[in-house]
Design a protein around this motif. Sequence first.
Motif, mmCIF file in Angstrom:
data_model
loop_
_atom_site.group_PDB
_atom_site.id
_atom_site.type_symbol
_atom_site.label_atom_id
_atom_site.label_comp_id
_atom_site.label_asym_id
_atom_site.label_seq_id
_atom_site.Cartn_x
_atom_site.Cartn_y
_atom_site.Cartn_z
ATOM 1 N N UNK A 171 1.827 5.463 -12.757
ATOM 2 C CA UNK A 171 0.678 4.943 -12.141
ATOM 3 C C UNK A 171 0.287 3.191 -12.475
ATOM 4 N N UNK A 172 0.894 2.768 -13.461
ATOM 5 C CA UNK A 172 0.648 1.276 -13.698
ATOM 6 C C UNK A 172 1.611 0.574 -12.561
ATOM 7 N N UNK A 173 2.722 1.181 -12.394
ATOM 8 C CA UNK A 173 3.675 0.592 -11.368
ATOM 9 C C UNK A 173 2.924 0.701 -10.015
ATOM 10 N N UNK A 174 2.297 1.638 -9.806
ATOM 11 C CA UNK A 174 1.566 1.929 -8.482
ATOM 12 C C UNK A 174 0.328 0.897 -8.260
ATOM 13 N N UNK A 175 -0.522 0.755 -9.286
ATOM 14 C CA UNK A 175 -1.581 -0.296 -9.311
ATOM 15 C C UNK A 175 -0.927 -1.645 -9.426
ATOM 16 N N UNK A 176 0.293 -2.081 -9.682
ATOM 17 C CA UNK A 176 0.770 -3.332 -9.630
ATOM 18 C C UNK A 176 1.192 -3.472 -8.284
ATOM 19 N N UNK A 177 1.631 -2.462 -7.567
ATOM 20 C CA UNK A 177 2.210 -2.675 -6.276
ATOM 21 C C UNK A 177 1.113 -2.909 -5.058
ATOM 22 N N UNK A 178 0.020 -2.667 -5.688
ATOM 23 C CA UNK A 178 -1.161 -2.974 -4.813
ATOM 24 C C UNK A 178 -1.812 -4.213 -4.921
ATOM 25 N N UNK A 179 -1.480 -4.931 -5.770
ATOM 26 C CA UNK A 179 -2.003 -6.292 -5.985
ATOM 27 C C UNK A 179 -1.689 -7.073 -4.793
ATOM 28 N N UNK A 180 -2.975 -7.652 -4.162
ATOM 29 C CA UNK A 180 -2.811 -8.430 -3.095
ATOM 30 C C UNK A 180 -3.050 -7.794 -1.729
ATOM 31 N N UNK A 181 -3.165 -6.166 -2.124
ATOM 32 C CA UNK A 181 -3.370 -5.369 -0.700
ATOM 33 C C UNK A 181 -5.001 -4.943 -0.796
ATOM 34 N N UNK A 237 0.803 -1.171 -0.002
ATOM 35 C CA UNK A 237 -0.010 -0.055 -0.020
ATOM 36 C C UNK A 237 0.951 1.206 0.294
ATOM 37 N N UNK A 238 1.965 1.118 0.938
ATOM 38 C CA UNK A 238 2.766 2.505 0.997
ATOM 39 C C UNK A 238 3.373 2.732 -0.306
ATOM 40 N N UNK A 239 4.048 1.445 -1.021
ATOM 41 C CA UNK A 239 4.652 1.952 -2.325
ATOM 42 C C UNK A 239 3.518 2.350 -3.256
ATOM 43 N N UNK A 240 2.236 1.877 -3.378
ATOM 44 C CA UNK A 240 1.385 2.239 -4.226
ATOM 45 C C UNK A 240 1.090 3.728 -3.875
ATOM 46 N N UNK A 241 1.063 4.086 -2.798
ATOM 47 C CA UNK A 241 0.939 5.600 -2.518
ATOM 48 C C UNK A 241 2.096 6.382 -2.837
ATOM 49 N N UNK A 242 3.305 5.828 -2.693
ATOM 50 C CA UNK A 242 4.539 6.672 -3.225
ATOM 51 C C UNK A 242 4.423 6.816 -4.530
ATOM 52 N N UNK A 243 4.357 6.064 -5.081
ATOM 53 C CA UNK A 243 4.137 6.086 -6.927
ATOM 54 C C UNK A 243 2.821 6.865 -7.297
ATOM 55 N N UNK A 244 1.731 7.013 -6.317
ATOM 56 C CA UNK A 244 0.817 7.970 -6.750
ATOM 57 C C UNK A 244 1.154 9.401 -6.581
ATOM 58 N N UNK A 245 1.794 9.467 -5.626
ATOM 59 C CA UNK A 245 2.458 11.006 -5.176
ATOM 60 C C UNK A 245 3.481 11.279 -6.162
ATOM 61 N N UNK A 246 4.489 10.586 -6.756
ATOM 62 C CA UNK A 246 5.278 10.858 -7.650
ATOM 63 C C UNK A 246 4.638 11.286 -9.082
ATOM 64 N N UNK A 247 3.603 10.415 -9.408
ATOM 65 C CA UNK A 247 2.808 10.461 -10.439
ATOM 66 C C UNK A 247 2.148 11.888 -10.805
ATOM 67 N N UNK A 248 1.356 12.415 -9.227
ATOM 68 C CA UNK A 248 0.720 13.582 -9.183
ATOM 69 C C UNK A 248 1.948 14.469 -9.345
ATOM 70 N N UNK A 249 2.910 14.605 -8.655
ATOM 71 C CA UNK A 249 3.955 15.529 -8.924
ATOM 72 C C UNK A 249 4.449 15.583 -10.449
ATOM 73 N N UNK A 250 4.693 14.729 -11.084
ATOM 74 C CA UNK A 250 5.175 14.865 -12.722
ATOM 75 C C UNK A 250 3.824 15.558 -13.330
#
Length: 340
Positions: A330-340, A289-302
Amino acid sequence: MSDADPPGVDLARLRTYLDRELPGTVTGPLTARLVEGGRSNLTYIVDDGSRRLVLRRPPLGHVLPTAHDMSREYRVISGLHGTPVPVPRAHVLCTDDDVLGAQFYVMDFVEGSPLRTAEQLRPRGEERTRAITGRLVDTLVELHAVDPTAVGLADFGKPDGFLERQLRRWSKQLAASRSRDVPGIDELHERLAARIPPSPAPSIVHGDYRLDNVLVGTDDRINAVLDWEMSTLGDPLTDLALLLAYSQLHTLDLDTVSDVGAAPGHPSPDEIADAYTRASGRDVSDLGWYLGFALFKLAVILEGIYYRYSHGQTVGEGFDRIGAGVAPLVALGNSALKGN
């Protein structure tokens, strides 16, 4: 202001201020140069011919009252000085805008290099690169082990509801930057909001912890942790997850972001997470979850940078390619949330 003054620093006014507040610190004629590469607050090296100091101030022009708060940076590095976390010694905080047109603070100059690319790491070799990254993880563990109360930072933030507030903040940032359809970004936000994990005991959080926000010495040690403008009290796993996110950005083949993870000898994200877990003893079972959020944050920044560029509000090299990095994040973030 003379022609020798860099934008944002009037050397005559600065000298008068330093002579009054830190008598005897400056002994010769002052020079100053802006350190290139900063993305937010401005950093200058101030030199009197025998000693170098560092001055930090907000960007030039109008800034929001709650942004670029010099007092927060000054307070956190002052609190951490003397702990196992390496920070420059802070000397003085100026809250009088009449001196340089904005608040600023002065701290010691620390030798070392910020390492942003695999090419910068490559000459050090695989063994040294692994050691540097290991020390980066150890320093993060040391930061999260600091007792905020013991260093005068008990009221430095509001850890209750930290993750909820963070997700709301970055969701608002996304809404303010929308100019096109980004596949999967709404799904990523919805999945994050649907299951916010309970946070562990709060700690001092850096907020943007990565290799190019520290100074690495020629002996490969971490000489200083810099850029504390996003620091607060909150969930320590957000720091770890952002470090993991930065360590795998090279897999997206984007030339506008750090690619240190591609350097020979650089540990994998799993190895970094394992090292942090062993040293800290923290439960990281919700790390997806935390990795998904970190990638969401980076995506929003970009996406925000892309929005400003596409509306003619930002100029500079590389901004035209920033937008291409959002969908892969975003795709990497969604992948990180698999199983969470």
